[in-house]
Scaffold this motif. Structure first.
Motif, PDB file in Angstrom:
ATOM      1  N   UNK A  12      -5.545  -2.562  -2.653  1.00 35.42           N
ATOM      2  CA  UNK A  12      -6.551  -1.908  -1.804  1.00 35.42           C
ATOM      3  C   UNK A  12      -6.194  -2.149  -0.344  1.00 35.42           C
ATOM      4  N   UNK A  13      -6.536  -1.209   0.533  1.00 33.55           N
ATOM      5  CA  UNK A  13      -6.381  -1.412   1.967  1.00 33.55           C
ATOM      6  C   UNK A  13      -7.706  -1.878   2.563  1.00 33.55           C
ATOM      7  N   UNK A  14      -7.663  -2.236   3.858  1.00 32.83           N
ATOM      8  CA  UNK A  14      -8.856  -2.737   4.564  1.00 32.83           C
ATOM      9  C   UNK A  14     -10.047  -1.798   4.548  1.00 32.83           C
ATOM     10  N   UNK A  30     -14.694   2.970   1.833  1.00 33.03           N
ATOM     11  CA  UNK A  30     -14.168   4.222   1.269  1.00 33.03           C
ATOM     12  C   UNK A  30     -13.838   4.036  -0.203  1.00 33.03           C
ATOM     13  N   UNK A  31     -13.886   5.140  -0.920  1.00 33.39           N
ATOM     14  CA  UNK A  31     -13.506   5.074  -2.326  1.00 33.39           C
ATOM     15  C   UNK A  31     -12.017   4.746  -2.407  1.00 33.39           C
ATOM     16  N   UNK A  32     -11.631   3.766  -3.239  1.00 39.26           N
ATOM     17  CA  UNK A  32     -10.225   3.373  -3.321  1.00 39.26           C
ATOM     18  C   UNK A  32      -9.308   4.543  -3.656  1.00 39.26           C
ATOM     19  N   UNK A  69      -7.511  -5.573  -5.551  1.00 38.48           N
ATOM     20  CA  UNK A  69      -7.532  -6.234  -4.241  1.00 38.48           C
ATOM     21  C   UNK A  69      -6.448  -7.310  -4.243  1.00 38.48           C
ATOM     22  N   UNK A  70      -6.021  -7.718  -3.044  1.00 40.40           N
ATOM     23  CA  UNK A  70      -5.021  -8.794  -2.964  1.00 40.40           C
ATOM     24  C   UNK A  70      -5.567 -10.054  -3.645  1.00 40.40           C
ATOM     25  N   UNK A  83       0.825  -1.200   0.000  1.00 33.61           N
ATOM     26  CA  UNK A  83       0.000   0.000   0.000  1.00 33.61           C
ATOM     27  C   UNK A  83       0.865   1.258   0.000  1.00 33.61           C
ATOM     28  N   UNK A  84       2.039   1.154   0.654  1.00 29.34           N
ATOM     29  CA  UNK A  84       2.926   2.312   0.785  1.00 29.34           C
ATOM     30  C   UNK A  84       4.335   1.948   0.324  1.00 29.34           C
ATOM     31  N   UNK A  85       5.069   2.998  -0.070  1.00 32.17           N
ATOM     32  CA  UNK A  85       6.457   2.808  -0.496  1.00 32.17           C
ATOM     33  C   UNK A  85       7.305   2.449   0.724  1.00 32.17           C
ATOM     34  N   UNK A  86       8.164   1.450   0.583  1.00 30.58           N
ATOM     35  CA  UNK A  86       9.073   1.139   1.691  1.00 30.58           C
ATOM     36  C   UNK A  86      10.413   0.622   1.184  1.00 30.58           C
ATOM     37  N   UNK A  87      11.315   0.388   2.124  1.00 35.49           N
ATOM     38  CA  UNK A  87      12.703   0.007   1.799  1.00 35.49           C
ATOM     39  C   UNK A  87      12.770  -1.229   0.891  1.00 35.49           C
ATOM     40  N   UNK A  88      11.811  -2.151   1.063  1.00 39.59           N
ATOM     41  CA  UNK A  88      11.859  -3.396   0.275  1.00 39.59           C
ATOM     42  C   UNK A  88      11.694  -3.146  -1.222  1.00 39.59           C
TER      43      UNK A  88
END
Ligand SMILES: Nc1nc2c(c(=O)[nH]1)N[C@H]1C(S)=C(S)[C@@H](COP(=O)(O)OP(=O)(O)OC[C@H]3O[C@@H](n4cnc5c(=O)[nH]c(N)nc54)[C@H](O)[C@@H]3O)O[C@H]1N2
Ligand SMILES: Nc1nc2c(c(=O)[nH]1)N[C@H]1C(S)=C(S)[C@@H](COP(=O)(O)OP(=O)(O)OC[C@H]3O[C@@H](n4cnc5c(=O)[nH]c(N)nc54)[C@H](O)[C@@H]3O)O[C@H]1N2
Ligand SMILES: [Mo]
Length: 757
Positions: free
Chosen positions: A512-514, A543-545, A552-553, A493-498
Motif C-alpha cells: 500500500x502507498x501513503x 483512498x481505495x487501495x 501494508x508494509x 509500489x512501482x516496477x523499477x530496475x531493482x
C-alpha cells in the motif's frame, strides 16, 4: 553514435513556482490518475487529518495554519499522482514481458507502467515473473534465510518512505533474525550530517523548526536546490524575506528556486512582482565550501578584532563551547588568499557575505546533498557548526542548523533504529521489550552492502522500498553483486530496475502507498512519520487501495517475521499487524521521547521530539558544543581536468523519472546531458549538443559513460553536472567520505572525449 533523445534548450528560469507549477500539477493528475481521485488526495495532503506527503521531509506549518491553505507543492502533487496511477501491472503484464525485455526499457518507462498489484516470483532460471501467494512468498523467504550459514549473509535495506511503525517492526524482526545489516538511503544522503552534528552538538538532526525560519535575520542555503527538492521551503524563505531577513545562496549553479519566487498558493500575487529570494549568490567551485567557510571565518574573526569583540558572541563561546583557542590557532596557519582561490568565489563577494554575517545575529544555515555527498563532507559540516557557534547562533529562536532531509520519513526511520550501528543502550532496551539478545557487531552500510554482495559474502538482499541498484554507487558493481545473490526481494509500489537485476530467485512484494486506506480486522489504521524538524505526526490515507492483493508494509513484515522466526517466537506479530497502537506502545517502551505516543500522535499536528541543541543544551560528553579544527581536502587528481557532480532534475524523485524536462534549468527532452561552462566549452572546442564520452578516474580505475550531449550552462569553471542516477556508473565505491562512508556522488574526477555523431 546518436543521442537516444535530442536535447532542447531554452533559457533557465528566473522565477520559481507560480502558474507553471500549477499547470504541471494539473498535467500530472490528468495523465497519471483519475481526476477525482487526484484532486481528492491533494486536499488531504499534509493536512492534520490527512496523510504526510510521500515526497520530501519538509515540515508542515502548525495545524491552525495548515488547515487554511493547500499545503502542497508541484513536486509533492506529482509524487501523489504517481503513487495513484490508474494504470496497473498485473500477472498478464509479466506474462507478456520477460525480465530481459523489461530490462531493455528505460527507467521512466518501467515506473510509468503503473502500480504493482500482486506478489510475483522469479524462479531459478525462469525468464518471466509468475504470480505467487503471500503465504508461499513468506515460506520461500524463510527457507532461503534459513539456508544461510549466518544471519549476516542477509542484508535488509530501507528507503526513506517507510513509516515509523513499519521501520520499527522491520529492524526488530531483522535483529531477532540475528543481524545488524540494516543499511538505508540515509547512508548515501545525510549520514555525514548526522555524524558531524552528533559529535559537535550532541544531536544529529536540525536544531530549528519551521517557525524559526520566519524569525531568522539571515539564512544561508548551501548545496541545496529547494525550488525542486523541497519546494515548500520557498514559502518559508518568502516569509523570511517579507520580515526583512536576508538570504545567501552558495551553489556552483544559480538554481532558479534560489532567485525569485511566486507563491503558487497565492494566485492574487501572480501578477505583481515576485519575491526576490537571495541577496547574494556565491558561485562556489564544486567542493569549494570548506575553503570558503574557512575564509569567511578568518575574515569574521578579523572584523571582530577590529570592532573590539562586538561581532562574535564571546559570552556564548566562553560558557557553552570548547575548542576556541585551537580553532584560532588553526586559522592563523591558513593562508587567506589560497582559501579564497580554492573556493572559486571573488574576495569582494566573500566580504559581502562576511558583512551580512557580522551584522546579523539570528542565523540559520541550511544544507543538503551539495555538502554531504563529498569526500570531506564531515569537515565541511563541522565548519558550518563553527560559524554558527562563534556567532552564538544556536539554541535560540531564529537560529541554528538545518540539514534538510530528503525522503519523507528518512529521519523517522533512523529514530526507529534503522541503522547498522545503533547504540548499546538502544539494543538493550529493544532486547528487554522483546525478550531477546540483540546482536552487537555492527552491520553493513550502503557502500558496505555493495562490497558484501560483490564479494559473495552476502547472499540475500531485501529492500523495504527504494531502488537500490540505481541509487547505490558504481552501478556495474551493484549489478554484479545482486546477480550473485540466492534471493533478492523488494517491497515496492512501482516496477523499477531493482526488480530486473536479481538473484537466483527474486520476489516482488507490492505494498500500500501513503495515500491508501489501511484497514485491518481491528479497523482503520494510521501510521506516523518524523519531518526534518523532528515533529512526529500521524499519516492516514483514505483512498481505495490499488488492488485487493496489496498488503501494508506492517503486514508484510509481521507475516514474514512469523514465518522466519517460527511459531514459538514470543513477539505478538499477529496482534501488531492488526492494531498499530500496539506497535506504538512498544516504540514508546524502547525509544526516549515517545512518551504517551498513542495519545500525542492523535493531537492535530502531532508533537516534537526532544532536541537539546534547539533548547541550548548540548548532550556531548562534556556538555559543551564543540568548535573543531577541520583539515582541508587533498587536491583532486591533476590528470582529470573536471570535477563532476550528479544532481536531480525538476522532473524526478530520486530514481523515479517522471519525465525528461528540467523546467527551471531550461533543459528539455533528454537527461543524457552534461552541463559545462561556456568558456570551458570554447577552450576545448565543444559546441552545444556535441556528444562526449565521460571517463572517471579513481585510484587508477576508469569508468565510462558514453553518448552524453554537452549543454552550455552557468556552472562554475572546471565543474560539470550530469543527472542522478545516470551518473552513478561513474562513482567508484571507495570514492566516499572518510568518516560516514557517504558516496562522493558530487565529487567525481573526470575527463571528456568527443564522440562522432
Ligand atoms: N522533487 C524531488 N524532491 C526531492 C527529491 C527528488 O529527487 N525530487 N529527492 C529527495 C531526497 S532523497 C533528497 S536527499 C533531497 C535532495 O535535495 P538536494 O540536495 O537539493 O538535491 P540535489 O539535486 O542532489 O542537489 C544538490 C545541490 O547541490 C549543489 N551542489 C553540488 N555540489 C556542490 C558543492 O560542492 N557545493 C555546493 N555548495 N553546492 C553543490 C547542486 O548544484 C544542487 O543545486 O531532495 C528530496 N526531495
Ligand atoms: N549519484 C547519486 N546517487 C545518489 C544520490 C545522488 O544525489 N547522486 N542521492 C542519494 C540519495 S540522497 C538517496 S536518498 C538515495 C535514494 O535511494 P532509494 O530510496 O533507494 O530510491 P528511490 O528512487 O527513492 O526509490 C524509488 C522506489 O521506491 C518504491 N516506493 C515508492 N513509494 C513506496 C512506498 O511507500 N513503500 C515502498 N515499500 N516502496 C515505495 C517504488 O517502487 C520506487 O520505484 O539515492 C542516493 N544515490
Ligand atoms: Mo536523500
Amino acid at each position: 553514435m546518436n543521442p537516444k533523445r535530442k536535447v532542447k534548450l531554452s533559457p533557465p528560469g528566473q522565477i520559481a513556482a507560480g502558474m507553471d507549477s500549477i499547470q504541471s500539477v494539473a498535467r500530472a493528475i490528468w495523465e497519471e490518475t483519475h481526476v477525482g481521485r487526484g484532486v481528492k488526495t491533494l486536499f488531504k495532503l499534509n493536512q492534520p487529518k490527512g496523510f504526510d506527503c510521500p515526497s520530501c521531509a519538509w515540515p508542515d506549518p502548525d495545524p491552525d495554519e495548515v488547515s487554511k491553505i493547500a499545503e502542497y507543492c508541484e513536486n509533492g502533487a506529482k509524487a501523489v499522482a504517481w503513487e495513484n496511477a490508474s494504470k496497473k501491472i498485473d500477472a498478464t503484464f509479466f506474462q507478456k514481458n520477460s525480465v530481459e525485455e523489461l530490462f531493455q526499457q528505460s527507467d521512466h518507462w518501467l515506473e510509468k507502467q503503473g502500480r504493482l498489484t500482486q506478489p510475483m516470483v522469479l524462479k531459478p532460471g525462469a525468464s518471466h515473473y509468475h504470480p505467487i501467494s503471500w503465504e508461499e512468498a513468506f515460506d520461500l523467504m524463510a527457507e532461503k534465510l534459513h539456508e544461510l550459514d549466518h544471519p549476516d549473509q542477509a542484508i535488509f535495506y530501507t528507503s526513506g518512505r517507510t513509516s515509523n511503525e513499519a521501520a520499527f517492526l522491520y529492524q526488530c524482526f531483522v535483529r531477532q533474525f540475528g543481524t545488524n545489516n540494516l543499511p538505508d538511503c540515509s547512508n548515501m544522503c545525510h549520514e555525514a550530517s548526522g555524524k558531524a552534528l552528533s559529535e559537535t552538538l550532541g544531536i544529529g538532526k536540525a536544531s530549528v523548526i519551521l517557525d524559526d525560519i520566519r524569525h531568522a535575520d539571515l539564512l544561508l542555503v548551501m548545496g541545496q536546490n529547494p525550488g525542486t527538492n523541497a519546494p515548500r521551503m520557498l514559502t518559508a524563505m518568502e516569509q523570511l524575506k517579507k520580515n526583512g531577513g536576508k538570504i545567501i545562496s552558495i551553489n556552483p549553479l544559480p538554481e532558479t528556486g534560489l532567485i525569485q519566487f511566486r507563491n503558487p498558493q497565492k494566485p492574487w500575487e501572480w501578477l505583481g512582482k515576485p519575491t526576490t529570494l537571495h541577496d547574494l549568490h556565491l558561485q562556489v567551485k564544486v567542493s569549494g565550501d570548506l575553503p570558503l567557510l574557512k575564509a569567511i571565518l578568518k575574515m569574521l574573526l578579523a572584523e571582530d578584532k577590529k570592532s573590539g569583540g562586538k561581532i562574535l558572541d564571546h559570552t556564548f563561546i566562553a560558557q557553552q563551547t570548547s575548542g576556541y583557542e585551537a580553532l584560532l590557532e588553526h586559522l592563523e596557519t591558513c593562508d587567506l588568499e589560497k582559501l579564497i582561490d580554492d573556493s572559486g568565489v571573488a574576495e569582494t563577494q566573500l566580504r559581502e557575505a562576511v558583512q551580512l554575517l557580522a551584522e546579523n545575529k539570528n542565523i540559520i544555515i541550511a544544507w543538503a546533498m551539495g555538502i554531504t555527498q563529498h569526500r570531506n563532507a564531515e569537515n565541511t559540516i563541522r565548519e558550518i557548526v563553527n560559524i554558527l557557534l562563534v556567532k552564538g547562533a544556536i539554541g535560540k529562536k531564529g537560529a541554528g542548523t538545518l540539514p534538510v532531509r530528503g525522503h519523507s520519513n528518512v529521519q523517522g526511520d533512523r529514530t526507529m533504529g534503522i541503522w547498522e550501528k545503533m547504540s548499546d543502550a538502544f539494543l538493550d532496551r529493544l532486547g528487554q521489550a522483546f525478550s531477546f539478545e540483540a546482536p552487537r557487531n555492527h552491520g553493513v552500510h550502503a557502500v558496505g552492502t555493495v562490497e558484501a554482495l560483490a564479494s559473495g559474502k552476502a547472499k540475500v538482499f531485501m529492500g523495504m522500498g527504494g531502488n537500490f541498484v540505481l541509487a547505490a554507487p558504481d552501478t556495474q558493481k551493484v549489478f554484479e553483486g545482486m546477480r550473485q545473490c540466492s534471493l533478492t526481494v523488494h517491497v515496492s509500489t512501482k516496477l523499477n530496475r531493482s526488480h530486473l537485476v536479481h538473484g537466483e530467485t527474486a520476489l516482488i512484494l507490492p505494498c500500500l502507498g501513503r495515500t491508501e486506506a489501511d484497514i485491518t480486522a481491528h479497523g482503520p489504521q494510521f501510521v506516523s512519520t518524523e519531518d526534518t524538524a523532528g515533529r512526529i505526526r500521524m499519516s492516514s490515507g483514505d483512498l481505495e487501495p490499488g488492488s485487493d492483493l496489496l498488503k501494508s508494509e506492517v503486514a508484510i513484515i509481521c507475516g514474514l517475521a512469523r514465518k522466519v522466526l517460527g511459531t514459538e517466537n514470543a513477539t505478538d506479530w499477529e496482534g501488531m499487524a492488526e492494531n498499530y497502537d500496539l506497535i506504538r506502545d512498544k516504540i514508546e517502551a524502547v525509544i526516549p521521547g515517545f512518551e504517551a505516543y498513542n495519545e500525542r500522535v492523535r493531537v492535530p499536528g502531532g508533537f516534537y521530539l526532544p532536541n537539546g541543541a534547539r533548547e541550548g543544551s548540548f548532550y556531548t560528553e562534556d556538555r559543551k558544543a564543540h568548535l573543531t579544527v577541520n583539515p582541508l581536502a587533498e587536491k583532486p587528481d591533476s590528470q582529470t581536468p573536471f570535477i563532476l557532480m550528479t544532481v536531480r532534475s525538476h522532473d524526478q524523485f530520486n530514481t523515479t523519472v517522471y519525465g525528461y524536462n528540467d523546467r527551471y534549468r531550461g533543459i528539455q527532452n533528454s537527461r543524457e546531458v552534461v552541463m559545462m561552462h561556456r568558456e570551458d566549452m570554447k577552450e576545448r572546442g565543444y559546441q552545444s549538443g556535441d556528444l562526449v564520452k565521460i571517463t572517471s578516474v579513481f585510484n587508477g580505475e576508469k569508468r565510462v559513460l558514453e553518448g552524453f550531449q554537452v549543454v552550455p550552462y552557468d556552472i562554475s569553471r572546471g565543474c560539470l553536472a550530469v543527472y542522478f542516477p545516470e551518473g552513478n556508473v561513474l562513482v567508484a565505491l571507495d570514492n566516499r567520505s572518510g568518516e560516514s562512508h557517504c558516496p562522493a556522488s558530487k565529487f567525481i574526477e573526470v575527463f571528456l572525449e568527443k564522440m562522432q555523431a
